[in-house]
Design an enzyme around this catalytic site. Structure first.
Site, PDB file in Angstrom:
ATOM      1  N   ARG A 298     -37.542 118.583  45.790  1.00 39.38           N
ATOM      2  CA  ARG A 298     -38.853 118.533  46.442  1.00 39.38           C
ATOM      3  C   ARG A 298     -39.717 119.583  45.789  1.00 39.38           C
ATOM      4  O   ARG A 298     -39.197 120.505  45.129  1.00 39.38           O
ATOM      5  CB  ARG A 298     -38.731 118.793  47.941  1.00 39.38           C
TER       6      ARG A 298
ATOM      7  N   GLY B 231     -33.126 122.935  57.169  1.00 32.73           N
ATOM      8  CA  GLY B 231     -32.029 123.329  58.045  1.00 32.73           C
ATOM      9  C   GLY B 231     -32.276 123.107  59.528  1.00 32.73           C
ATOM     10  O   GLY B 231     -31.450 123.486  60.356  1.00 32.73           O
TER      11      GLY B 231
ATOM     12  N   HIS C 244     -30.617 130.591  54.296  1.00 32.35           N
ATOM     13  CA  HIS C 244     -31.464 130.184  55.421  1.00 32.35           C
ATOM     14  C   HIS C 244     -32.517 131.239  55.720  1.00 32.35           C
ATOM     15  O   HIS C 244     -33.702 130.945  55.858  1.00 32.35           O
ATOM     16  CB  HIS C 244     -30.581 129.946  56.649  1.00 32.35           C
TER      17      HIS C 244
ATOM     18  N   TYR D 214     -73.875 128.392  55.766  1.00 31.34           N
ATOM     19  CA  TYR D 214     -72.963 129.521  55.575  1.00 31.34           C
ATOM     20  C   TYR D 214     -71.993 129.649  56.740  1.00 31.34           C
ATOM     21  O   TYR D 214     -72.239 129.115  57.831  1.00 31.34           O
ATOM     22  CB  TYR D 214     -73.742 130.827  55.385  1.00 31.34           C
TER      23      TYR D 214
ATOM     24  N   ARG E 127     -27.988 111.908  56.294  1.00 35.85           N
ATOM     25  CA  ARG E 127     -28.847 113.093  56.132  1.00 35.85           C
ATOM     26  C   ARG E 127     -30.201 112.920  56.776  1.00 35.85           C
ATOM     27  O   ARG E 127     -30.863 111.900  56.622  1.00 35.85           O
ATOM     28  CB  ARG E 127     -29.039 113.364  54.631  1.00 35.85           C
TER      29      ARG E 127
ATOM     30  N   CYS F 131     -71.027 131.976  63.327  1.00 38.94           N
ATOM     31  CA  CYS F 131     -70.628 133.374  63.375  1.00 38.94           C
ATOM     32  C   CYS F 131     -69.479 133.618  64.343  1.00 38.94           C
ATOM     33  O   CYS F 131     -69.147 134.747  64.641  1.00 38.94           O
ATOM     34  CB  CYS F 131     -71.818 134.258  63.738  1.00 38.94           C
TER      35      CYS F 131
ATOM     36  N   SER G 271     -77.417 129.836  64.525  1.00 39.44           N
ATOM     37  CA  SER G 271     -76.084 130.301  64.175  1.00 39.44           C
ATOM     38  C   SER G 271     -75.163 129.871  65.310  1.00 39.44           C
ATOM     39  O   SER G 271     -75.370 130.222  66.467  1.00 39.44           O
ATOM     40  CB  SER G 271     -76.077 131.824  64.026  1.00 39.44           C
TER      41      SER G 271
ATOM     42  N   MET H 265     -32.797 120.173  61.202  1.00 34.95           N
ATOM     43  CA  MET H 265     -32.179 118.983  61.786  1.00 34.95           C
ATOM     44  C   MET H 265     -30.755 118.861  61.258  1.00 34.95           C
ATOM     45  O   MET H 265     -30.245 119.775  60.658  1.00 34.95           O
ATOM     46  CB  MET H 265     -33.035 117.762  61.475  1.00 34.95           C
TER      47      MET H 265
ATOM     48  N   LYS I 214     -37.020 113.777  51.755  1.00 35.37           N
ATOM     49  CA  LYS I 214     -35.738 113.702  51.046  1.00 35.37           C
ATOM     50  C   LYS I 214     -35.514 112.298  50.502  1.00 35.37           C
ATOM     51  O   LYS I 214     -35.210 112.119  49.312  1.00 35.37           O
ATOM     52  CB  LYS I 214     -34.615 114.090  52.014  1.00 35.37           C
TER      53      LYS I 214
HETATM   54  P1  ADP Z   1     -30.604 119.964  54.564  1.00 33.20           P
HETATM   55  O1  ADP Z   1     -31.840 119.213  54.780  1.00 33.20           O
HETATM   56  O2  ADP Z   1     -30.226 120.860  55.691  1.00 33.20           O
HETATM   57  O3  ADP Z   1     -30.542 120.612  53.217  1.00 33.20           O
HETATM   58  P2  ADP Z   1     -28.948 117.898  53.448  1.00 33.20           P
HETATM   59  O4  ADP Z   1     -29.059 116.517  53.958  1.00 33.20           O
HETATM   60  O5  ADP Z   1     -29.683 118.176  52.189  1.00 33.20           O
HETATM   61  O6  ADP Z   1     -29.424 118.877  54.598  1.00 33.20           O
HETATM   62  O7  ADP Z   1     -27.405 118.149  53.287  1.00 33.20           O
HETATM   63  C1  ADP Z   1     -26.702 119.336  53.586  1.00 33.20           C
HETATM   64  C2  ADP Z   1     -25.835 119.741  52.398  1.00 33.20           C
HETATM   65  O8  ADP Z   1     -24.922 118.712  52.064  1.00 33.20           O
HETATM   66  C3  ADP Z   1     -26.641 119.989  51.155  1.00 33.20           C
HETATM   67  O9  ADP Z   1     -26.111 121.103  50.494  1.00 33.20           O
HETATM   68  C4  ADP Z   1     -26.451 118.742  50.350  1.00 33.20           C
HETATM   69  O10 ADP Z   1     -26.567 118.984  48.974  1.00 33.20           O
HETATM   70  C5  ADP Z   1     -25.049 118.323  50.722  1.00 33.20           C
HETATM   71  N1  ADP Z   1     -24.893 116.877  50.608  1.00 33.20           N
HETATM   72  C6  ADP Z   1     -25.640 115.953  51.222  1.00 33.20           C
HETATM   73  N2  ADP Z   1     -25.278 114.702  50.870  1.00 33.20           N
HETATM   74  C7  ADP Z   1     -24.259 114.837  49.999  1.00 33.20           C
HETATM   75  C8  ADP Z   1     -23.464 113.905  49.270  1.00 33.20           C
HETATM   76  N3  ADP Z   1     -23.664 112.603  49.364  1.00 33.20           N
HETATM   77  N4  ADP Z   1     -22.522 114.402  48.467  1.00 33.20           N
HETATM   78  C9  ADP Z   1     -22.311 115.733  48.377  1.00 33.20           C
HETATM   79  N5  ADP Z   1     -23.024 116.664  49.044  1.00 33.20           N
HETATM   80  C10 ADP Z   1     -23.987 116.224  49.837  1.00 33.20           C
HETATM   81 MG    MG Z   2     -30.882 119.803  51.562  1.00 33.84          MG
END
Ligand code: ADP
Ligand code: MG
Ligand code: MG
Length: 884
Positions: free
Chosen positions: A335, A99, A451, A864, A90, A844, A776, A101, A21
């Site tokens: 990503r 989702g 999810h 092989y 984040r 094998c 083999s 962490m 991220k």
């Molecule tokens: P995950 O890895 O579970 O997607 P994120 O870190 O991406 O967790 O964040 C969870 C949610 O919060 C996502 O929908 C993300 O877009 C939103 N979010 C994260 N940071 C911000 C921010 N600075 N402003 C607005 N929304 C945010």
């Molecule tokens: Mg996210």
């Protein structure tokens, strides 16, 4: 050590340090895309924190410095009562764990700054109080382990008191009261007040995100996905932007192509007036992304431009999180997106056509595991079963099973041997064990990006979601006038999104039909088959390893050949001693005189010859390795206990049971404490006169017979369980005599070689090669004897503990242990080839069809691999991937 990076300092190649991220936020920032300002704390800091339990020295100061820069850029101070800056904290590991962490939004807000936030938002008090209650809720759950239900109960109570159903129907005053209720819940559980100091909130949130690396569900997910335990998570601190500021705001997710089929187009979900997780959690029903064109044409056009930029830059499907704050578009994440197996192939082929990548790269972009998924069976709809509902086909496959409604039940029923379908309103990370246990997943809410959908796609599990016609209760669901109770059978089709009552039969997938030769890859209506064909053809051109199959019957051999097998690497002869031949084998074992034994062998010999002839014919022109009989003979006799009971009962009745008594005596005589290390393989051949000779003669006669028909037999005789060259020399001397007699100088080549499956054989391979034209590697036994693991006992007994402790990341029976068993393979290959340069080398064991092991065998220089017929295409692809 530097612990904190500005977004502008990072880039996409720093994922190990900044998490996926953080690295991609940095990349987007440097591409000039609209990313809110922020910084990323490294995975190094996380690792140090997890090791010591305290924030590493210097981290706080570094965060402070970067926070100041952020505050300057935004023109606001964190938590300033009059004009507060808020941030999100984040999680994000090097390898995406969607989702799994934690993330905390709205950090920095407190009693003092709610009014300031409202003023910032043009006097929107409702928004400010709603943001605050979200912070207390998320912070409470994530940072302080307050049970989430308590907050939800308080929210439900507030709605009930007001007589409304939706969160959005609560006004500023309601939410203000709710904040009070949440603060009480917080204080009750933690014994202290909700922290008002913004910096303290930030530091505690950072620690909580670090700790979420070790959350139960994250650990489970890593084990399932084979992600290493020691990577740690980075933490990105990002200035908040708000999608919940009214109808001109919103939040969404998008894919640059369809992650289900791989077709180009606009795919995504959008939710107006919402924050962050609302979209993914499926809390309210989203609208398709195309609708944004109508709602906010400018943002929509900009989003499309950005999506094109990202695809061009990453040269791959990207997924995106974005938020629109009062008409201004912000990018919050991107990503290289997860996709179904079918999409992986289709996208790779499309990208070649769009000249973004070449064919070598296309081969790298798909995996054997994905190909294996495409070979799963599909529903056979020829009886035209009527679906009871249709919804989003989120992860393809065909699954039937009993309905269960909780993850717990899914696990229990699956452990009891039942096939189950997990039915939920929506899933959350706590449902992970149930999702793993289930054959399929059905949810009533959420779209392709929910999810359930994302996790199921990652696991290759069949999933249908967003089935809003069904109503999910505690122990039943209803749909179109039907009530389906726990335990009833349903069938879900993750490709079409259809749900059927009862069990629907299954058929071969399109990709299997293509391998069978029943589908034309040139048919443009079938982009998947065409993509698979192009990629397989290229992999075949590039690979150095040949791929053979393990097959004991002509039918298996024929299918494997259609699937591209270039010979048989292992024909086990034991099954040829079962069925109605058992009686002959019993005679052989019970024989007390040479004459009796010879008679039994003579009766078996023509049967064996016919078996071999059928195989050689099917593999005409290609090598066929026949392994002489391997398992201990008592495996062909009835079990000791059964016999003993039988004999005892007969005696009790005063009957005579001579044959059974004889057999019982023989079984007792042959009983071994440790049969896997006992009288089997070459040892049996050296002890039971005439047994190997009979098999060698049968092979030789079959070869001569096929040559007489005008065929081209290429038999290879393989001696199992050799540990010393003297064993092989003895068998060889006898075999050569028979070959001279039967084959003579007819010109039919018959090779004699050995399995390398006893560690001593690997370590004396130079000597053994003197008597072997090929090796083999029997990597199953080599693993069993190399580790001293009884294969039939240890996996269930303690492997879970070894996996938990990280002693190995995957069972060495599943994927070759490169360091130990692999080293024996290398030693034996090198020393064998040194003694005999034209020594043929193959493998094998089960590992021949395991992607990672195939790469190892390529590197080790084998000629092989051999695997079961269904794995042949997988091995071909992986051998190609190893070579590009
Ligand atoms: P995950 O890895 O579970 O997607 P994120 O870190 O991406 O967790 O964040 C969870 C949610 O919060 C996502 O929908 C993300 O877009 C939103 N979010 C994260 N940071 C911000 C921010 N600075 N402003 C607005 N929304 C945010
Ligand atoms: Mg996210
Ligand atoms: Mg073996």
């Amino acid at each position: 050590m530097k612990f904190v990076y500005e977004f502008a300092e990072g880039n996409k190649d720093l994922a190990d340090l900044l998490g996926g991220k953080g690295a991609n936020l940095a990349e987007m920032t440097n591409l000039g895309l609209p990313v809110p300002a922020g910084f990323t704390i490294t995975t190094q800091a996380c690792k140090q924190y997890l090791a010591s339990g305290v924030r590493p020295a210097g981290l706080d100061d570094e965060i402070g410095a970067h926070l100041s820069t952020l505050e300057e850029a935004m023109g606001r101070r964190l938590g300033d009562p009059h004009d507060p800056l808020l941030v999100s904290v984040r999680s994000g590991a090097a390898i995406s764990m969607p989702g799994m962490m934690e993330t905390v939004l709205n950090v920095g807000l407190g009693d003092a700054s709610v009014a300031g936030l409202a003023a910032q938002a043009g006097g929107d008090e409702r928004f400010a109080w709603d943001s605050y209650r979200r912070l207390i809720q998320m912070f409470g759950k994530t940072v302080c382990d307050v049970p989430g239900e308590e907050f939800e109960d308080a929210l439900d109570a507030a709605k009930a008191a007001k007589g409304v159903r939706d969160d959005v129907d609560l006004d500023a005053a309601d939410l203000r009261e709710l904040v009070g209720a949440f603060q009480a819940v917080f204080a009750k559980h933690t014994g202290h007040e909700f922290p008002q100091d913004p910096r303290e909130q930030l530091d505690l949130a950072v620690e909580a995100v670090f700790r979420s690396w070790n959350a139960k569900r994250a650990v489970l997910y890593r084990r399932q996905e084979r992600i290493p335990e020691d990577l740690g998570t980075a933490v990105s601190v990002v200035a908040m932007v708000f999608g919940n500021l009214g109808a001109d705001s919103g939040t969404g997710v998008a894919f640059t192509r369809d992650p289900g089929t791989g077709e180009p187009g606009i795919y995504g979900d959008y939710l107006a007036n919402a924050q962050g997780e609302d979209v993914v959690a499926g809390i309210r029903n989203t609208v398709p992304l195309e609708d944004l064109e109508r709602l906010d044409p400018d943002s929509y056009a900009e989003l499309l431009r950005i999506m094109a930029t990202l695809e061009g830059h990453y040269r791959d499907l990207c997924d995106i999180e974005f938020t629109i704050e009062r008409g201004k578009l912000w990018m919050l994440q991107t990503r290289v997106g997860k996709r179904t197996a079918a999409a992986a192939f289709t996208i790779a082929a499309h990208l070649v056509d769009e000249e973004m990548i070449d064919m070598d790269e296309a081969v790298r972009r798909v995996t054997g595991a994905q190909l294996a998924q495409l070979m799963f069976p599909r529903f056979d709809l020829s009886d035209e079963p009527q679906p009871v509902t249709r919804a989003v086909g989120a992860s393809p496959g065909a699954a039937s099973g009993e309905v269960v409604f909780t993850a717990e039940h899914a696990v229990q029923r699956a452990e009891a041997g039942h096939r189950v379908i997990l039915v939920r309103r929506e899933t959350n990370p706590d449902d992970l064990p149930g999702m793993i246990a289930a054959r399929g997943i059905l949810t009533s809410r959420g779209g392709k990006t929910s999810h359930a959908a994302v996790v199921a796609r990652g696991m290759g599990k069949t999933c249908v979601c967003g089935a809003d016609e069904i109503t999910v209760g505690e122990r039943e669901f209803t749909v179109a006038g039907h009530t389906i109770a726990e335990g009833d059978v349903i069938s879900v089709d993750g490709t079409t999104g259809r749900v059927y009552l009862g069990e629907v039969p299954v058929r071969d997938s399109e990709v299997v039909q293509y391998f069978e030769g029943d589908l034309d890859p040139a048919n443009a209506n079938d982009p998947l088959v065409s993509a698979v064909h192009r990629i397989m053809t290229h992999a075949d051109e590039r690979r150095r390893l040949l791929v053979r199959t393990n097959a004991d019957t002509a039918a298996d051999a024929a299918r494997a050949r259609r699937f591209g097998a270039q010979g048989i690497g292992l024909c086990r002869t034991e099954h040829m001693f079962l069925g109605d031949r058992r009686e002959l084998v019993e005679k052989l074992i019970l024989a007390t005189t040479d004459a009796d034994r010879q008679a039994a062998l003579a009766a078996l010999q023509p049967l064996q010859r016919d078996d071999f002839l059928a195989l050689l014919r099917e593999m005409n022109g290609l090598p066929v390795t026949v392994r002489l009989i391997d398992p201990p003979l008592h495996e062909f006799l009835p079990a000791l206990e059964d016999l003993a009971v039988h004999v005892a009962v007969a005696r009790e009745r005063g009957e005579r049971a001579t044959r059974q008594e004889q057999m019982l005596a023989a079984v007792r005589r042959m009983h071994e404490q440790n049969p896997m290390l006992g009288l089997r393989g070459v040892r049996l051949g050296l002890v039971v006169p005439g047994l190997f000779a009979m098999q060698v003669r049968a092979i030789a006669e079959a070869a001569v017979a096929l040559a007489a028909e005008g065929g081209t037999p290429r038999p290879e005789i393989m001696v199992p369980l050799v540990g010393a060259v003297q064993e092989l020399e003895t068998v060889r001397a006898e075999a050569e005599k028979i070959l001279a007699e039967v084959v003579g100088d007819s010109g039919v080549p018959v090779l004699i070689g050995t399995m390398i499956e006893v560690p001593r054989a690997a370590l004396t391979a130079g000597q053994i090669a003197e008597a072997a034209e090929f090796f083999s590697f029997g990597t199953n036994d080599l693993t069993q004897m190399g580790w001293g693991f009884s294969r039939d006992d240890v996996e269930g007994a303690f492997f879970w503990r070894y996996l938990e402790l990280g002693i190995f990341g995957i069972s060495p029976f599943e994927s070759l242990d490169r360091d130990g068993v692999g080293r024996m393979v290398r030693i034996a290959s090198d020393e064998g080839r040194a003694a005999r340069p034209d020594l043929k080398l193959g493998v094998c064991g089960e590992h021949g069809g395991d992607p990672d092991s195939v790469h190892f065998f390529h590197e080790a220089g084998l000629d092989y691999v051999s695997c079961s017929p269904f794995r042949v295409p997988v091995a071909r692809l992986e051998a190609g991937r190893a070579a590009v």
